[in-house]
Motif scaffolding. Structure first.
Motif, PDB file in Angstrom:
ATOM      1  N   GLU A  54      -6.814  -6.874  -2.654  1.00  0.00           N
ATOM      2  CA  GLU A  54      -6.875  -5.914  -1.808  1.00  0.00           C
ATOM      3  C   GLU A  54      -7.961  -4.581  -2.551  1.00  0.00           C
ATOM      4  OE1 GLU A  54      -5.942  -4.957   1.138  1.00  0.00           O
ATOM      5  OE2 GLU A  54      -4.723  -6.959   1.538  1.00  0.00           O
ATOM      6  N   GLY A  55      -8.822  -4.412  -1.871  1.00  0.00           N
ATOM      7  CA  GLY A  55      -9.760  -3.312  -2.075  1.00  0.00           C
ATOM      8  C   GLY A  55     -10.635  -3.675  -3.399  1.00  0.00           C
ATOM      9  N   LYS A  56     -10.658  -4.882  -3.928  1.00  0.00           N
ATOM     10  CA  LYS A  56     -11.196  -5.345  -4.938  1.00  0.00           C
ATOM     11  C   LYS A  56     -11.797  -6.764  -4.798  1.00  0.00           C
ATOM     12  CE  LYS A  56      -8.401  -2.882  -8.066  1.00  0.00           C
ATOM     13  NZ  LYS A  56      -7.023  -2.966  -8.123  1.00  0.00           N
ATOM     14  N   ALA A  57     -11.802  -7.337  -3.515  1.00  0.00           N
ATOM     15  CA  ALA A  57     -12.198  -8.699  -3.414  1.00  0.00           C
ATOM     16  C   ALA A  57     -13.677  -9.037  -3.536  1.00  0.00           C
ATOM     17  CB  ALA A  57     -11.972  -8.858  -1.852  1.00  0.00           C
ATOM     18  N   GLN A  58     -14.536  -7.825  -3.553  1.00  0.00           N
ATOM     19  CA  GLN A  58     -16.113  -8.234  -3.827  1.00  0.00           C
ATOM     20  C   GLN A  58     -16.102  -8.530  -5.358  1.00  0.00           C
ATOM     21  OE1 GLN A  58     -18.294  -8.420  -1.422  1.00  0.00           O
ATOM     22  NE2 GLN A  58     -16.672  -8.077   0.033  1.00  0.00           N
ATOM     23  N   ALA A  59     -15.259  -8.310  -6.240  1.00  0.00           N
ATOM     24  CA  ALA A  59     -15.411  -8.698  -7.651  1.00  0.00           C
ATOM     25  C   ALA A  59     -14.956 -10.086  -7.782  1.00  0.00           C
ATOM     26  CB  ALA A  59     -14.477  -7.753  -8.401  1.00  0.00           C
ATOM     27  N   PHE A  60     -14.426 -10.714  -6.870  1.00  0.00           N
ATOM     28  CA  PHE A  60     -14.122 -12.317  -6.803  1.00  0.00           C
ATOM     29  C   PHE A  60     -15.105 -13.175  -6.053  1.00  0.00           C
ATOM     30  CE2 PHE A  60     -10.376  -9.880  -7.615  1.00  0.00           C
ATOM     31  CZ  PHE A  60      -9.942 -10.334  -8.974  1.00  0.00           C
ATOM     32  N   GLY A  61     -15.366 -14.251  -6.924  1.00  0.00           N
ATOM     33  CA  GLY A  61     -16.359 -15.404  -6.261  1.00  0.00           C
ATOM     34  C   GLY A  61     -15.556 -16.655  -5.801  1.00  0.00           C
ATOM     35  N   ASP A  74       2.724 -19.987   0.480  1.00  0.00           N
ATOM     36  CA  ASP A  74       2.372 -21.170  -0.545  1.00  0.00           C
ATOM     37  C   ASP A  74       0.971 -20.922  -0.644  1.00  0.00           C
ATOM     38  OD1 ASP A  74       1.092 -22.232   1.614  1.00  0.00           O
ATOM     39  OD2 ASP A  74       2.396 -24.072   1.619  1.00  0.00           O
ATOM     40  N   GLY A  75       0.309 -21.748  -1.466  1.00  0.00           N
ATOM     41  CA  GLY A  75      -1.192 -21.652  -1.634  1.00  0.00           C
ATOM     42  C   GLY A  75      -2.059 -21.975  -0.719  1.00  0.00           C
ATOM     43  N   LEU A  76      -1.849 -22.905   0.477  1.00  0.00           N
ATOM     44  CA  LEU A  76      -2.391 -23.291   1.498  1.00  0.00           C
ATOM     45  C   LEU A  76      -2.315 -21.917   2.342  1.00  0.00           C
ATOM     46  CD1 LEU A  76      -1.371 -26.987   2.322  1.00  0.00           C
ATOM     47  CD2 LEU A  76      -3.485 -26.153   1.502  1.00  0.00           C
ATOM     48  N   THR A  77      -1.407 -21.028   2.648  1.00  0.00           N
ATOM     49  CA  THR A  77      -1.304 -20.049   3.253  1.00  0.00           C
ATOM     50  C   THR A  77      -2.018 -19.066   2.681  1.00  0.00           C
ATOM     51  OG1 THR A  77       0.899 -20.537   4.091  1.00  0.00           O
ATOM     52  CG2 THR A  77       0.325 -18.242   4.496  1.00  0.00           C
ATOM     53  N   LEU A  78      -2.142 -18.751   1.272  1.00  0.00           N
ATOM     54  CA  LEU A  78      -2.958 -17.827   0.506  1.00  0.00           C
ATOM     55  C   LEU A  78      -4.494 -18.135   0.908  1.00  0.00           C
ATOM     56  CD1 LEU A  78      -3.342 -15.555  -1.435  1.00  0.00           C
ATOM     57  CD2 LEU A  78      -3.160 -17.501  -3.107  1.00  0.00           C
ATOM     58  N   ALA A  79      -4.844 -19.305   0.876  1.00  0.00           N
ATOM     59  CA  ALA A  79      -6.300 -19.748   0.897  1.00  0.00           C
ATOM     60  C   ALA A  79      -6.665 -19.555   2.113  1.00  0.00           C
ATOM     61  CB  ALA A  79      -6.275 -21.394   0.699  1.00  0.00           C
ATOM     62  N   ALA A  80      -5.732 -19.885   3.441  1.00  0.00           N
ATOM     63  CA  ALA A  80      -6.032 -19.465   4.676  1.00  0.00           C
ATOM     64  C   ALA A  80      -6.318 -17.872   4.942  1.00  0.00           C
ATOM     65  CB  ALA A  80      -5.054 -19.927   5.721  1.00  0.00           C
ATOM     66  N   ARG A  81      -5.306 -17.130   4.417  1.00  0.00           N
ATOM     67  CA  ARG A  81      -5.608 -15.569   4.416  1.00  0.00           C
ATOM     68  C   ARG A  81      -6.818 -15.122   3.673  1.00  0.00           C
ATOM     69  NH1 ARG A  81       0.564 -13.203   4.310  1.00  0.00           N
ATOM     70  NH2 ARG A  81       1.375 -14.399   6.031  1.00  0.00           N
ATOM     71  N   VAL A  82      -7.059 -15.711   2.526  1.00  0.00           N
ATOM     72  CA  VAL A  82      -8.299 -15.391   1.883  1.00  0.00           C
ATOM     73  C   VAL A  82      -9.720 -15.855   2.480  1.00  0.00           C
ATOM     74  CG1 VAL A  82      -9.636 -15.650  -0.256  1.00  0.00           C
ATOM     75  CG2 VAL A  82      -7.355 -15.165  -0.436  1.00  0.00           C
ATOM     76  N   ARG A  83      -9.525 -16.952   3.370  1.00  0.00           N
ATOM     77  CA  ARG A  83     -10.742 -17.333   4.241  1.00  0.00           C
ATOM     78  C   ARG A  83     -11.008 -16.458   5.105  1.00  0.00           C
ATOM     79  NH1 ARG A  83     -14.895 -19.104   2.654  1.00  0.00           N
ATOM     80  NH2 ARG A  83     -13.691 -21.199   1.670  1.00  0.00           N
ATOM     81  N   ALA A  84      -9.846 -16.230   5.548  1.00  0.00           N
ATOM     82  CA  ALA A  84      -9.950 -15.180   7.107  1.00  0.00           C
ATOM     83  C   ALA A  84     -10.567 -13.838   6.532  1.00  0.00           C
ATOM     84  CB  ALA A  84      -8.667 -15.280   7.696  1.00  0.00           C
ATOM     85  N   ARG A  85     -10.027 -13.382   5.703  1.00  0.00           N
ATOM     86  CA  ARG A  85     -10.348 -11.794   5.240  1.00  0.00           C
ATOM     87  C   ARG A  85     -11.528 -11.711   4.391  1.00  0.00           C
ATOM     88  NH1 ARG A  85      -5.561  -8.567   3.214  1.00  0.00           N
ATOM     89  NH2 ARG A  85      -6.909  -6.870   3.449  1.00  0.00           N
ATOM     90  N   TRP A  86     -11.676 -12.592   3.440  1.00  0.00           N
ATOM     91  CA  TRP A  86     -13.098 -12.595   2.556  1.00  0.00           C
ATOM     92  C   TRP A  86     -13.637 -13.901   2.557  1.00  0.00           C
ATOM     93  CZ3 TRP A  86      -7.836 -11.048   0.510  1.00  0.00           C
ATOM     94  CH2 TRP A  86      -7.486  -9.746   0.755  1.00  0.00           C
ATOM     95  N   HIS A  88     -16.526 -14.902   1.546  1.00  0.00           N
ATOM     96  CA  HIS A  88     -17.299 -15.126   0.732  1.00  0.00           C
ATOM     97  C   HIS A  88     -16.831 -15.567  -0.704  1.00  0.00           C
ATOM     98  CE1 HIS A  88     -15.478 -11.272  -0.974  1.00  0.00           C
ATOM     99  NE2 HIS A  88     -15.969 -11.604  -1.945  1.00  0.00           N
ATOM    100  N   ILE A  89     -15.583 -15.494  -0.550  1.00  0.00           N
ATOM    101  CA  ILE A  89     -14.692 -16.207  -1.697  1.00  0.00           C
ATOM    102  C   ILE A  89     -14.449 -17.902  -1.558  1.00  0.00           C
ATOM    103  CG2 ILE A  89     -12.429 -16.302  -3.113  1.00  0.00           C
ATOM    104  CD1 ILE A  89     -12.165 -13.417  -2.159  1.00  0.00           C
ATOM    105  N   ARG A  90     -15.044 -18.550  -2.614  1.00  0.00           N
ATOM    106  CA  ARG A  90     -14.909 -20.083  -2.523  1.00  0.00           C
ATOM    107  C   ARG A  90     -13.646 -20.420  -2.923  1.00  0.00           C
ATOM    108  NH1 ARG A  90     -18.056 -21.818  -6.861  1.00  0.00           N
ATOM    109  NH2 ARG A  90     -17.990 -19.521  -7.621  1.00  0.00           N
ATOM    110  N   LEU A  91     -12.923 -21.445  -2.087  1.00  0.00           N
ATOM    111  CA  LEU A  91     -11.530 -21.937  -2.396  1.00  0.00           C
ATOM    112  C   LEU A  91     -11.196 -23.243  -2.837  1.00  0.00           C
ATOM    113  CD1 LEU A  91     -10.374 -20.479   1.145  1.00  0.00           C
ATOM    114  CD2 LEU A  91     -10.059 -19.345  -1.124  1.00  0.00           C
TER     115      LEU A  91
END
Length: 128
Positions: A54-61, A74-86, A88-91
């Motif tokens: 939150e607020g720092k996603a640009q720092a992560f690749g 779980d991690g699949l839900t986390l990955a889906a949320r990260v993909r939807a919001r950010w 640019h972050i590789r998963l």
């Protein structure tokens, strides 16, 4: 390297976020990445990972997460949320118990446990 129960502060602009609830496994993954010269942050679960992003996603690749974790997701839900919001972050997701179908992965790579350093680096390098 200590096993933190709280996520590390990304103030130094880490590039890879490792999310793993098993302390020893997280420490090994972080050590593998740091030994390769990569900046790393860590979180013990998906909720802590989202707080870090939150607020720092640009720092992560990249995000490297276990699938089976306690907490609200779980991690699949986390990955889906990260993909939807950010997007640019590789998963890359990992598990020693679950073998997700390609349809279950939100444009993420899968790395089965146990894995070695070259496997981890390769999976992160191939991640979309």
């Amino acid at each position: 390297m200590s096993c933190l129960s709280e996520p590390t502060d990304p103030s130094s602009a880490p590039r890879i976020l490792v999310v793993e609830d098993e302390c020893f496994v997280r420490m090994v993954a972080v050590d593998m990445l740091e030994d390769a010269g990569l900046p790393v942050a860590e979180a013990p679960d998906a909720d802590a990972a989202l707080q870090l992003l939150e607020g720092k996603a640009q720092a992560f690749g990249a995000l490297f997460t276990d699938i089976d974790m306690p907490g609200s997701m779980d991690g699949l839900t986390l990955a889906a949320r990260v993909r939807a919001r950010w997007p640019h972050i590789r998963l890359v997701v990992t598990s020693g118990r679950v073998r997700p179908r390609a349809d279950d992965l939100p444009n993420a790579g899968f790395l089965p446990k146990p894995y070695g350093r070259s496997d981890l680096l390769g999976a992160l390098g191939r991640a979309a």
